[in-house]
Structure formats: structure tokens, C-alpha cells
Design a protein around this motif. Structure first.
Motif, PDB file in Angstrom:
ATOM      1  N   ILE A 193       0.838  -1.195   0.000  1.00 48.36           N
ATOM      2  CA  ILE A 193       0.000   0.000   0.000  1.00 48.36           C
ATOM      3  C   ILE A 193       0.871   1.243   0.000  1.00 48.36           C
ATOM      4  O   ILE A 193       0.532   2.261  -0.609  1.00 48.36           O
ATOM      5  CB  ILE A 193      -0.946  -0.003   1.213  1.00 48.36           C
ATOM      6  N   LEU A 194       2.000   1.166   0.659  1.00 50.50           N
ATOM      7  CA  LEU A 194       2.928   2.291   0.688  1.00 50.50           C
ATOM      8  C   LEU A 194       4.327   1.796   0.955  1.00 50.50           C
ATOM      9  O   LEU A 194       4.529   0.692   1.482  1.00 50.50           O
ATOM     10  CB  LEU A 194       2.541   3.311   1.757  1.00 50.50           C
ATOM     11  N   GLU A 195       5.298   2.586   0.557  1.00 53.37           N
ATOM     12  CA  GLU A 195       6.692   2.374   0.911  1.00 53.37           C
ATOM     13  C   GLU A 195       7.063   3.512   1.842  1.00 53.37           C
ATOM     14  O   GLU A 195       7.417   4.607   1.401  1.00 53.37           O
ATOM     15  CB  GLU A 195       7.567   2.366  -0.345  1.00 53.37           C
ATOM     16  N   PHE A 196       6.970   3.256   3.124  1.00 56.27           N
ATOM     17  CA  PHE A 196       7.071   4.336   4.112  1.00 56.27           C
ATOM     18  C   PHE A 196       8.517   4.741   4.358  1.00 56.27           C
ATOM     19  O   PHE A 196       9.412   3.898   4.494  1.00 56.27           O
ATOM     20  CB  PHE A 196       6.438   3.917   5.430  1.00 56.27           C
ATOM     21  N   HIS A 197       8.724   6.058   4.406  1.00 55.41           N
ATOM     22  CA  HIS A 197       9.992   6.650   4.822  1.00 55.41           C
ATOM     23  C   HIS A 197       9.666   7.870   5.666  1.00 55.41           C
ATOM     24  O   HIS A 197       8.688   8.569   5.408  1.00 55.41           O
ATOM     25  CB  HIS A 197      10.834   7.078   3.614  1.00 55.41           C
ATOM     26  N   HIS A 198      10.480   8.112   6.664  1.00 57.90           N
ATOM     27  CA  HIS A 198      10.294   9.309   7.480  1.00 57.90           C
ATOM     28  C   HIS A 198      10.571  10.552   6.633  1.00 57.90           C
ATOM     29  O   HIS A 198      11.266  10.475   5.608  1.00 57.90           O
ATOM     30  CB  HIS A 198      11.202   9.256   8.706  1.00 57.90           C
ATOM     31  N   PRO A 199      10.012  11.698   7.009  1.00 57.58           N
ATOM     32  CA  PRO A 199      10.097  12.892   6.160  1.00 57.58           C
ATOM     33  C   PRO A 199      11.496  13.243   5.684  1.00 57.58           C
ATOM     34  O   PRO A 199      11.699  13.554   4.502  1.00 57.58           O
ATOM     35  CB  PRO A 199       9.505  13.995   7.051  1.00 57.58           C
ATOM     36  N   ASN A 200      12.478  13.193   6.571  1.00 59.38           N
ATOM     37  CA  ASN A 200      13.840  13.547   6.170  1.00 59.38           C
ATOM     38  C   ASN A 200      14.388  12.579   5.125  1.00 59.38           C
ATOM     39  O   ASN A 200      15.063  12.978   4.171  1.00 59.38           O
ATOM     40  CB  ASN A 200      14.767  13.573   7.387  1.00 59.38           C
ATOM     41  N   GLU A 201      14.093  11.280   5.306  1.00 63.71           N
ATOM     42  CA  GLU A 201      14.557  10.280   4.350  1.00 63.71           C
ATOM     43  C   GLU A 201      13.885  10.466   2.990  1.00 63.71           C
ATOM     44  O   GLU A 201      14.539  10.397   1.943  1.00 63.71           O
ATOM     45  CB  GLU A 201      14.262   8.876   4.881  1.00 63.71           C
ATOM     46  N   LEU A 202      12.585  10.704   3.018  1.00 63.65           N
ATOM     47  CA  LEU A 202      11.854  10.837   1.761  1.00 63.65           C
ATOM     48  C   LEU A 202      12.274  12.092   1.007  1.00 63.65           C
ATOM     49  O   LEU A 202      12.368  12.091  -0.223  1.00 63.65           O
ATOM     50  CB  LEU A 202      10.346  10.858   2.039  1.00 63.65           C
ATOM     51  N   ARG A 203      12.538  13.166   1.743  1.00 61.25           N
ATOM     52  CA  ARG A 203      12.976  14.400   1.102  1.00 61.25           C
ATOM     53  C   ARG A 203      14.289  14.178   0.352  1.00 61.25           C
ATOM     54  O   ARG A 203      14.481  14.688  -0.752  1.00 61.25           O
ATOM     55  CB  ARG A 203      13.124  15.500   2.153  1.00 61.25           C
ATOM     56  N   GLU A 204      15.183  13.393   0.927  1.00 62.59           N
ATOM     57  CA  GLU A 204      16.452  13.111   0.259  1.00 62.59           C
ATOM     58  C   GLU A 204      16.260  12.224  -0.968  1.00 62.59           C
ATOM     59  O   GLU A 204      16.920  12.405  -1.990  1.00 62.59           O
ATOM     60  CB  GLU A 204      17.417  12.444   1.244  1.00 62.59           C
ATOM     61  N   ARG A 205      15.351  11.272  -0.880  1.00 61.64           N
ATOM     62  CA  ARG A 205      15.127  10.360  -2.006  1.00 61.64           C
ATOM     63  C   ARG A 205      14.493  11.073  -3.199  1.00 61.64           C
ATOM     64  O   ARG A 205      14.762  10.720  -4.342  1.00 61.64           O
ATOM     65  CB  ARG A 205      14.224   9.200  -1.572  1.00 61.64           C
ATOM     66  N   LEU A 206      13.655  12.042  -2.936  1.00 62.11           N
ATOM     67  CA  LEU A 206      12.907  12.680  -4.010  1.00 62.11           C
ATOM     68  C   LEU A 206      13.659  13.830  -4.673  1.00 62.11           C
ATOM     69  O   LEU A 206      13.285  14.254  -5.764  1.00 62.11           O
ATOM     70  CB  LEU A 206      11.561  13.189  -3.473  1.00 62.11           C
ATOM     71  N   HIS A 207      14.693  14.356  -4.021  1.00 62.20           N
ATOM     72  CA  HIS A 207      15.460  15.467  -4.591  1.00 62.20           C
ATOM     73  C   HIS A 207      14.509  16.594  -5.031  1.00 62.20           C
ATOM     74  O   HIS A 207      14.317  16.852  -6.221  1.00 62.20           O
ATOM     75  CB  HIS A 207      16.296  14.990  -5.783  1.00 62.20           C
ATOM     76  N   LEU A 208      13.919  17.246  -4.080  1.00 66.58           N
ATOM     77  CA  LEU A 208      12.845  18.200  -4.336  1.00 66.58           C
ATOM     78  C   LEU A 208      13.323  19.612  -4.649  1.00 66.58           C
ATOM     79  O   LEU A 208      12.501  20.495  -4.875  1.00 66.58           O
ATOM     80  CB  LEU A 208      11.908  18.239  -3.113  1.00 66.58           C
ATOM     81  N   GLU A 209      14.625  19.825  -4.675  1.00 59.71           N
ATOM     82  CA  GLU A 209      15.134  21.172  -4.922  1.00 59.71           C
ATOM     83  C   GLU A 209      14.721  21.649  -6.321  1.00 59.71           C
ATOM     84  O   GLU A 209      14.687  20.867  -7.272  1.00 59.71           O
ATOM     85  CB  GLU A 209      16.660  21.213  -4.796  1.00 59.71           C
ATOM     86  N   ILE A 210      14.412  22.920  -6.422  1.00 54.90           N
ATOM     87  CA  ILE A 210      14.000  23.511  -7.702  1.00 54.90           C
ATOM     88  C   ILE A 210      15.229  24.057  -8.416  1.00 54.90           C
ATOM     89  O   ILE A 210      15.934  24.914  -7.877  1.00 54.90           O
ATOM     90  CB  ILE A 210      12.968  24.629  -7.483  1.00 54.90           C
ATOM     91  N   PRO A 211      15.522  23.605  -9.640  1.00 54.34           N
ATOM     92  CA  PRO A 211      16.737  24.050 -10.340  1.00 54.34           C
ATOM     93  C   PRO A 211      16.537  25.399 -11.025  1.00 54.34           C
ATOM     94  O   PRO A 211      15.411  25.800 -11.322  1.00 54.34           O
ATOM     95  CB  PRO A 211      16.948  22.943 -11.378  1.00 54.34           C
ATOM     96  N   ASP A 212      17.659  26.068 -11.294  1.00 59.18           N
ATOM     97  CA  ASP A 212      17.609  27.302 -12.080  1.00 59.18           C
ATOM     98  C   ASP A 212      17.452  26.990 -13.566  1.00 59.18           C
ATOM     99  O   ASP A 212      16.737  27.679 -14.289  1.00 59.18           O
ATOM    100  CB  ASP A 212      18.869  28.134 -11.860  1.00 59.18           C
TER     101      ASP A 212
END
Length: 654
Positions: A203-222
């Protein structure tokens, strides 16, 4: 020079799939291009240019094919030059398809930086011991020049033709790439949908917020990312989303994934219009009128009004706002100071928190929300309601609004609507029915009696995105009195709601909404209703009740489980799981404290394994218990059995 560069790029795009071309072939194409542009002293039109270069490519293809048929075998010892040529060209690395996970990428060509720096190890010979030395490479200088020219051109080609968002429509010539990109997106979505119904998937692949943020690479590029990365972002996003349509997701009131509703949402997104005027949303506004009329008829209203809102909380807000406007119409202009008395609203202690929030937003104040006691089944007590209304009057306050809940969030209780209506008529109060969760029962002839008397209400909230399975968001506020919604909200903005338009402006809905821009929520529901019919919704709801009853019977007969209420009114089934370590303990405070920790501990393990999701909460004097909700028609009795087995497996050692 700029024109030449542009045309070279065009040549590379035309040659997209012709990986058989060798360096001399590219040179021939460029010569052809140079000859054409020199003789005409100007650039060809797009159509003539593409036609000319395409003909050259096709000619080279036919020549290459003919040459391959007539060439001697590469192992022919009598032709050493041919051996060298075949060895060199056959070992040129044909670009492989780049992948987004296991998916073909939009660009079918790539050359690594390594290929630009060093040749493949086996350009001429495969065996390590037969590898030619420096002098042998020098002897094959012509072959190497051909190889490097080919590789350099392929690298330039790949880099220049990497697609970006700027290459999609409305970019000139972007139709083909747009089609391919959108098909890739649809393929990703379809795979996700198929996986949602696969019980072997998590149903889900759970990761804590800090871990998930690193996996998703959410930074917005120029600088922009290319479209292959955008596809990867889509895939990663869905990878870490919770599969709320999974048959073993019992966590929320709104679950499931209806395919027709999904198709409707996709169509709505493609149309990308706004629901404030008929001139830009003619079809959707007519649909909304038709659907709201049908919903009011099912409630029992002969006339009235309504609008789709972003969720039940906003629908309830509309109800309180309309009631305030009815009893204190001057409040719209002068504020609440125009009322000499405090406005007071009444609602069940088990009602949704949105009633209290509405009081805060509308200036009524949360202190003026009076909670009414409930019985053991969670139903509002009429004696307590009337007593508290009388107390408010005695204090000099102004009671104006009573909310009756049709399907409470936790226990699924239905307040006695007719009895509430009697009290509201007696004291001249606005009566609202919050049927966000339970309104769908009006579709079922077997279960609609739970909302008996709903036609007497002044307003009703009804969320098709809950028990009826429409995709989020889809909520309607239905009003018995026509015109009050517009009276309460109208601002007559002259740049949008002109009264001298060439059509009937009564179809413009924006001036009666709290919002200005409004999402098209109606189409997916209209499409579902067309596909299922009223009887289809009835069967859907009846099945959910059957599953709830099946779970209830299993709980009563299985050791280690205890139900909160023996006869729930709705598809909410609430229960405790009692681990073996607590079963022999005497009833008392210590046992309750330990039992209170069981559900959170199991939920943590449940999220880590990803095999099941079911919610828990305390309620009043009751310690944490599980609340299994049935609103997903994909669930079966075997999923109910799995629910109990999995809870026991996860909590047996607690």
C-alpha cells in the motif's frame, strides 16, 4: 552561420532513427545540404528542407542495404581491407535506449562522455590477447578517423536533440514529441492504476520525512530539467504515494479508485477551465445544474440551489454562512456588530470539527459553538439539545443554527433528523444536515431510511467522493431556499459578472461562490452516474454494508478482538485488538493504559510493512481502538480476513 546551425540540427532530428548511417553518410547528407543552400542562395522552407534531406537519407539506406548484400564475408581472408572495415563498423556502439526505470526514454539515442574520449575496447578484435598495439592503431588511421567522426556526430546529435518542455506544444513542430511524452505519462499512470489493485503490492513504501525528502530530490533548479527527468519525477512521485485505492486500505472515509471517475478527472484536467461563468465553462455548468437538481430531488427538495465546493468542510461553511445571512443580513455589510446578541450554533459532540472552524472563520467565535451530548451509540440527545437552546436564550444569546450529522466520522452514527427538525421549527432555527459521509445512502432504497426527515433541513452537505467512490474532490452543498447563496456572497464584480452579456447570466455561478476560481468537480461524478446509474450506486453501497457486517461477525467470534459497539449503523466498524499478554489481566486502569498503547504500536509496524492501512483513535473515555471503514468496492471478504490476520501477526507479541 545561425541558419546553418539550425539546419544541421534539423538534419540530426530527421536522421533520428537511422543508426546504420556511417560517417561518410553524414558527410554526404551535409554535402547535399550545402549544395542545395548554395544553389538557391537561401534557406529552404521547412517542408521542402525535410523532404529533401529525408530523400537523401532513404537513398543512403537503400545503398547501404545493397552494399551489405553484395559485400564479401567479413571473414574473407582474401580481402584484408574489408575485414578491417567490417570489424570497425560492426563494433561501433549503436546507442541503446535510455531508460526511465524500465521505461524507454523519449530520446532513443545517447552517447556517454567515455565514448567521446576513448574507443571501445573491441573496435577491431574481441580477444584481449589479440588487441592491436599503438602501431596497429596507427596503421588503421583511416578507420579510426571514421570511428571518431561517427561518435562525435552522434554525441552532438544526442545533446542537441535532448527534449525539454520548451520543445513541446505550442513549440513549432512539437506535436510529435508532445504526443510521445503524454503517452509515456499515461503509461506510467496506467501502471500505477494496475498496481493499485494488485494485492501482492504494498500500500505504501514508508519513509520518514527527512529520508523521503532526500530520495525525491525536491530542490528547484535554475536551469530546466529534460523531459526524461520529468518522467522520472512522475514515476518517483507515484512510487512513494499511498495507494488509497488498494483493496486493503481501510484508513479513510474516502478510498477506492473508480476508473470512470479517473477518466473524468483526466478530461477535466485537459479542459483546464474555470467554473465561474458560462462563457468559459458552458458544458460543465450545465452538467452541474443537472446533477445538483437530481441530488436535491433525492433529498426531497422541490426547488432550491446548490454548488460544488472543495470538500465537506467548505460545504458546511456555506451552510453556516447562509444561516448567518438569513438571521443577520446586515452582517454582510456592517459585520457582526450589527447584531445585538451573540449568535450560537449547536452540534453533536461527535460532529466534524469543520462546524467549529466555520464559526471561527465567520466571526461567530468558537466559544459560541455548543456541543450536545450523545448516547452510547454516538447519536445526539434531543433533551440535551433543547435544554442548551433554552439556556442560550436565557443568557440573552441568539441561537440560529443546529447541525445534525448523518454518519459521524468515527462511529458512523446518524442523528435523529426528524426530532432535530421538530426542535428547529419550534425555536425558528436553521437546520443543517452534515451528510458528507452518510449522504450517499440516499442512493440505496435499503439504507436511505437512516436519513429520514432530511427533506426538512434547510441545507445538506453531501460528498460523493466518500462512500460513493468519486475521486477527490467532490462535495456539494444543497439549499432548500433558492437565491440565498447568491445574496450572501454576491459582489457584482463588473469585470467578470456583467449583467448585459448576450446570454442568460443566471448560468454564471461565480458570484454565489466563496471562491472566485473554482475547479470542475462535477464532470467525474456526472460521468460515473451515467456509467453506473442510480442502481449501480445502490449495489455499490449495499455491498459495503455487507462487508461491514461480515467483519462484525468475525470480530465477535474471534479471540483477542472486541467490538466497540455491537450494532454499528454504518460501514464504520470499531474494535480493539487485545494481545495475549493483556487477555488475562483484570479490568482496570492499568489494563486500559496498556491497551491504549497497542493500536499506535501496531500502526507503526503496519506502516513499516506496507501491507495494510487502518486508522485508530480514542473517543471520549474509550482508549485507542481501530476504525475500519468500508468505502472501496474493490475490497472483498478475503481482504477482511487478511485485515484480522495481519493485525494479529503484527501485535501478537505486544
Amino acid at each position: 552561420m545561425v541558419q546553418v546551425f539550425i539546419c544541421l540540427n534539423r538534419i540530426s532530428c530527421i536522421c533520428n532513427s537511422h543508426f546504420y548511417l556511417q560517417s561518410q553518410d553524414y558527410i554526404n547528407i551535409f554535402k547535399q545540404f550545402a549544395r542545395i543552400t548554395t544553389t538557391q542562395n537561401n534557406m529552404l522552407s521547412d517542408s521542402n528542407f525535410i523532404e529533401t534531406v529525408s530523400e537523401e537519407v532513404e537513398l543512403l539506406q537503400s545503398e547501404n542495404c545493397g552494399n551489405q548484400e553484395n559485400e564479401p564475408s567479413p571473414n574473407n581472408d582474401n580481402n584484408p581491407n574489408q575485414v578491417a572495415k567490417n570489424n570497425a563498423t560492426s563494433n561501433v556502439a549503436v546507442p541503446k535506449r535510455r531508460l526511465v526505470g524500465d521505461r524507454p526514454r523519449l530520446v532513443d539515442r545517447t552517447v556517454s562522455e567515455g565514448q567521446l574520449l576513448v574507443p571501445k575496447k573491441s573496435i577491431a578484435l574481441q580477444d584481449e590477447e589479440d588487441r592491436p598495439d599503438f602501431y596497429e592503431f596507427r596503421a588503421k588511421d583511416n578507420v579510426m578517423k571514421s570511428y571518431w567522426l561517427h561518435q562525435t556526430f552522434m554525441s552532438w546529435w544526442a545533446l542537441r536533440s535532448t527534449p525539454f518542455a520548451s520543445d513541446l506544444l505550442p513549440s513549432k513542430g512539437g506535436a510529435g514529441l508532445t504526443t510521445k511524452f503524454l503517452k509515456e505519462v499515461v503509461e506510467i499512470l496506467v501502471e500505477y492504476v494496475q498496481g493499485t489493485f494488485d494485492r501482492s503490492t504494498k500500500i505504501l513504501e514508508f519513509h520518514h520525512p527527512n529520508e523521503l525528502r532526500e530520495r525525491l530530490h525536491l530542490e528547484i533548479p535554475d536551469k530546466p530539467e529534460n523531459l526524461d527527468q520529468i518522467l522520472q519525477d512522475c514515476q518517483n512521485t507515484l512510487k512513494y504515494c499511498v495507494h488509497t485505492g488498494h483493496p486493503r486500505f481501510f484508513n479513510q472515509l474516502s478510498t477506492g479508485l473508480d476508473i470512470i471517475s479517473l477518466a473524468g478527472e483526466w478530461v477535466t484536467a485537459a479542459a483546464n477551465t474555470n467554473m465561474f461563468t458560462y462563457e468559459i465553462a458552458p458544458v460543465f455548468l450545465l452538467m452541474e445544474r443537472a446533477i445538483l437538481k437530481k441530488m436535491r430531488e433525492m433529498v426531497g427538495y422541490k426547488d432550491g440551489d446548490g454548488i460544488f465546493a472543495p470538500g465537506g468542510a467548505v460545504s458546511n461553511l456555506y451552510a453556516v454562512q447562509c444561516a448567518r445571512h438569513k438571521y443577520v443580513p446586515s452582517c454582510k455589510r456592517r459585520g457582526l456588530q450589527s447584531s445585538s446578541r451573540n449568535l450560537v450554533l449547536f452540534t453533536s459532540e461527535h460532529s466534524h470539527f469543520s462546524l467549529r472552524r466555520a464559526a471561527a472563520i465567520l466571526g461567530i467565535g468558537t466559544d459560541n459553538v455548543v456541543y450536545v451530548d450523545t448516547d452510547v451509540r454516538g447519536k445526539m440527545k434531543m433533551e440535551d439539545l433543547e435544554n442548551k437552546i433554552q439556556q442560550a436564550i436565557a443568557r440573552g444569546d441568539k441561537p440560529f443554527f443546529v447541525n445534525a450529522t448523518a454518519g459521524t466520522t468515527v462511529l458512523g452514527a446518524f442523528d435523529p433528523i426528524n426530532a432535530v427538525a421538530d426542535i428547529c421549527e419550534k425555536y425558528d432555527l436553521w437546520m443543517h444536515v452534515d451528510g458528507a459521509w452518510g449522504g450517499g445512502l440516499l442512493m440505496s432504497r435499503k439504507h436511505r431510511h437512516k436519513l429520514e426527515g432530511v427533506h426538512r433541513a434547510d441545507s445538506v452537505t453531501w460528498n460523493p467522493h466518500k462512500v460513493m467512490g468519486a475521486l477527490l474532490q467532490c462535495s456539494a452543498i444543497l439549499l432548500k431556499e433558492d437565491g440565498i447563496l447568491e445574496d450572501a456572497n454576491s459582489m457584482r464584480a463588473p469585470y467578470l459578472f456583467q449583467q448585459d452579456k448576450h446570454y442568460d447570466v443566471s448560468y454564471d455561478t461565480g458570484d454565489k461562490a466563496i471562491q472566485c476560481g473554482r475547479h470542475v468537480d462535477v464532470f467525474k461524478f456526472w460521468l460515473m452516474w451515467r456509467a453506473k446509474g442510480t442502481r449501480g450506486f445502490e449495489n455499490h453501497i449495499n455491498k459495503l454494508f455487507d462487508l461491514a457486517q461480515y467483519l462484525l461477525e468475525k470480530l465477535k467470534s474471534r479471540e483477542g478482538f472486541k467490538v466497540v459497539h455491537e450494532k454499528p449503523e454504518y460501514t464504520n466498524v470499531c474494535f480493539w485488538y487485545i494481545p495475549p499478554s493483556l487477555r488475562s489481566m483484570e479490568e482496570g486502569t492499568e489494563k486500559q493504559l496498556r491497551l491504549h498503547k497497542v493500536a499506535p504500536a501496531i500502526k507503526g509496524r503496519m506502516m513499516a510493512t506496507g501491507t495494510l492501512m487502518v486508522g485508530y483513535q480514542p473517543l471520549g473515555d474509550k482508549v485507542n481502538f481501530f476504525r475500519s471503514v468500508f468505502s472501496n468496492p474493490a475490497a472483498t471478504k478475503s481482504d477482511v480476513d487478511f485485515l484480522l490476520d495481519e493485525l494479529e501477526r503484527l501485535g501478537r507479541d505486544l
